[in-house]
Motif scaffolding. Structure first.
Motif, mmCIF file in Angstrom:
data_model
loop_
_atom_site.group_PDB
_atom_site.id
_atom_site.type_symbol
_atom_site.label_atom_id
_atom_site.label_comp_id
_atom_site.label_asym_id
_atom_site.label_seq_id
_atom_site.Cartn_x
_atom_site.Cartn_y
_atom_site.Cartn_z
ATOM 1 N N ARG A 41 0.829 -1.209 0.000
ATOM 2 C CA ARG A 41 0.000 0.000 0.000
ATOM 3 C C ARG A 41 0.867 1.264 0.000
ATOM 4 N NH1 ARG A 41 -5.582 -0.518 1.890
ATOM 5 N NH2 ARG A 41 -6.092 -2.720 2.018
ATOM 6 N N ARG A 111 7.683 -7.441 -6.480
ATOM 7 C CA ARG A 111 7.678 -8.438 -5.398
ATOM 8 C C ARG A 111 9.112 -8.790 -4.999
ATOM 9 N NH1 ARG A 111 2.470 -9.731 -4.571
ATOM 10 N NH2 ARG A 111 3.178 -10.940 -2.814
ATOM 11 N N ARG A 132 -0.333 -12.282 1.749
ATOM 12 C CA ARG A 132 -0.906 -13.219 0.777
ATOM 13 C C ARG A 132 0.044 -14.373 0.492
ATOM 14 N NH1 ARG A 132 -3.503 -9.402 1.601
ATOM 15 N NH2 ARG A 132 -5.318 -8.556 0.535
ATOM 16 N N ASP A 133 1.353 -14.098 0.598
ATOM 17 C CA ASP A 133 2.352 -15.102 0.211
ATOM 18 C C ASP A 133 3.391 -15.312 1.299
ATOM 19 O OD1 ASP A 133 3.490 -12.587 0.101
ATOM 20 O OD2 ASP A 133 4.738 -13.042 -1.640
ATOM 21 N N ARG A 182 -10.415 -7.461 -6.331
ATOM 22 C CA ARG A 182 -9.053 -7.528 -5.777
ATOM 23 C C ARG A 182 -8.666 -8.992 -5.517
ATOM 24 N NH1 ARG A 182 -6.680 -5.365 -0.871
ATOM 25 N NH2 ARG A 182 -8.556 -4.376 -0.084
ATOM 26 N N ASP A 186 -5.623 -11.080 -7.056
ATOM 27 C CA ASP A 186 -4.619 -11.688 -6.171
ATOM 28 C C ASP A 186 -4.518 -13.202 -6.367
ATOM 29 O OD1 ASP A 186 -4.126 -9.190 -5.147
ATOM 30 O OD2 ASP A 186 -5.228 -9.484 -3.277
ATOM 31 N N ARG A 189 -2.987 -14.067 -10.322
ATOM 32 C CA ARG A 189 -1.734 -13.565 -10.863
ATOM 33 C C ARG A 189 -0.708 -14.706 -10.935
ATOM 34 N NH1 ARG A 189 -0.782 -10.111 -5.451
ATOM 35 N NH2 ARG A 189 -0.045 -11.809 -4.169
HETATM 36 O O1 C5P Z 1 -3.628 -6.931 3.023
HETATM 37 P P1 C5P Z 1 -3.916 -5.657 2.301
HETATM 38 O O2 C5P Z 1 -5.336 -5.502 1.884
HETATM 39 O O3 C5P Z 1 -3.410 -4.460 3.029
HETATM 40 O O4 C5P Z 1 -3.037 -5.749 0.962
HETATM 41 C C1 C5P Z 1 -3.209 -4.852 -0.110
HETATM 42 C C2 C5P Z 1 -2.844 -5.555 -1.413
HETATM 43 O O5 C5P Z 1 -1.437 -5.842 -1.411
HETATM 44 C C3 C5P Z 1 -3.518 -6.918 -1.625
HETATM 45 O O6 C5P Z 1 -4.737 -6.834 -2.313
HETATM 46 C C4 C5P Z 1 -2.499 -7.695 -2.421
HETATM 47 O O7 C5P Z 1 -2.666 -7.498 -3.795
HETATM 48 C C5 C5P Z 1 -1.167 -7.075 -2.043
HETATM 49 N N1 C5P Z 1 -0.389 -7.944 -1.160
HETATM 50 C C6 C5P Z 1 0.351 -8.951 -1.751
HETATM 51 N N2 C5P Z 1 1.145 -9.736 -0.989
HETATM 52 C C7 C5P Z 1 1.208 -9.568 0.330
HETATM 53 C C8 C5P Z 1 0.430 -8.570 0.962
HETATM 54 C C9 C5P Z 1 -0.371 -7.780 0.179
HETATM 55 O O8 C5P Z 1 0.291 -9.139 -2.960
HETATM 56 N N3 C5P Z 1 2.012 -10.340 1.038
#
Ligand code: C5P
Length: 229
Positions: A41, A111, A132-133, A182, A186, A189
């Protein structure tokens, strides 16, 4: 991964409650906390402010490597986040920022650029990392991995409530559409898609209170660390 840093990963879709769980777990265990979504963010916010295209992969990766971001603990609540010395905590929570974060997060070079920064959060006695990962890519050797899920409608309701409490204007229908979009981005991808690690415990929090989720998580930690603090 440092041997004296026990890593607990908490992954899941937006609004599943993973941020709240990670914060409470970190508090209970006396561990550090990495909110990796905040990093994406902050990057998105920095790009929007600089007028950088959200498709400029090389430019965004460069920005990610040089990002001046600082997290500061703020009592029992979420830590405050500073970008270039400015408190941007409130700006980060908007759906505009979340949607832009999800776009920049789909870029492989971005990333990669954030990988070491995330791993550097691992300090004794331990780390709770949410995103997420975390369990699949950033901390694949973590001994405790949780994947927290919940129905889309319930997640939208929670996010709505959270935004309202923070005084941010929100619309439930719009939020639901935005979350669905979203999530789809996510999950589909090619790099680090949102999915549980093979060795993760999947918890569905739709009908669970946060206390119940926390108890389950502490139980999982106690299997590898018999006496959590
Ligand atoms: O968790 P949050 O809503 O704050 O994350 C915002 C965006 O950042 C997610 O929609 C995701 O695309 C990305 N994100 C990610 N990998 C992470 C954390 C967040 O791709 N480890």
């Amino acid at each position: 991964m440092a041997e004296d840093c026990l890593v607990v990963t908490v992954d899941g879709p937006s609004g599943s409650g993973k941020g709240t769980l990670a914060r409470l777990l970190a508090e209970r265990l006396g561990f550090h906390w990495l909110d990796s979504g905040a990093l994406y963010r902050v990057l998105a916010l920095a790009a929007l402010r600089r007028g950088l295209s959200l498709e400029d992969e090389a430019g965004l990766a460069r920005l990610a490597r040089g990002l001046d971001v600082r997290f500061e603990a703020s009592g029992a609540g979420e830590p405050r986040v500073f970008l270039d010395g400015e408190d941007v905590t409130a700006d980060l929570r908007t759906e505009r920022c979340g949607a832009a974060a999800s776009r920049v997060a789909a870029l492989p070079a971005v990333r990669r650029a954030l990988l070491d920064r995330q791993r550097a959060f691992c300090r004794p006695p331990g780390l709770v990392a949410d995103g997420r990962d975390m369990g699949t890519v950033v901390f694949p050797e973590a001994p405790v991995k949780i994947f927290l899920d919940a129905d889309l409608e319930e997640r939208a309701r929670r996010r709505y409530k959270q935004l309202k409490e923070q005084g941010i204007d929100a619309n439930l229908r719009g939020l639901l559409d935005e979350l669905a979009k979203r999530d789809e981005r996510d999950r589909s991808r090619p790099v680090a898609p949102l999915r549980p690690a093979p060795d993760a415990t999947v918890l569905d929090s739709t009908r669970m209170s946060i206390d119940e989720v926390l108890e389950r998580a502490l139980e999982l930690v106690s299997r590898v660390q018999p006496q959590p603090r």
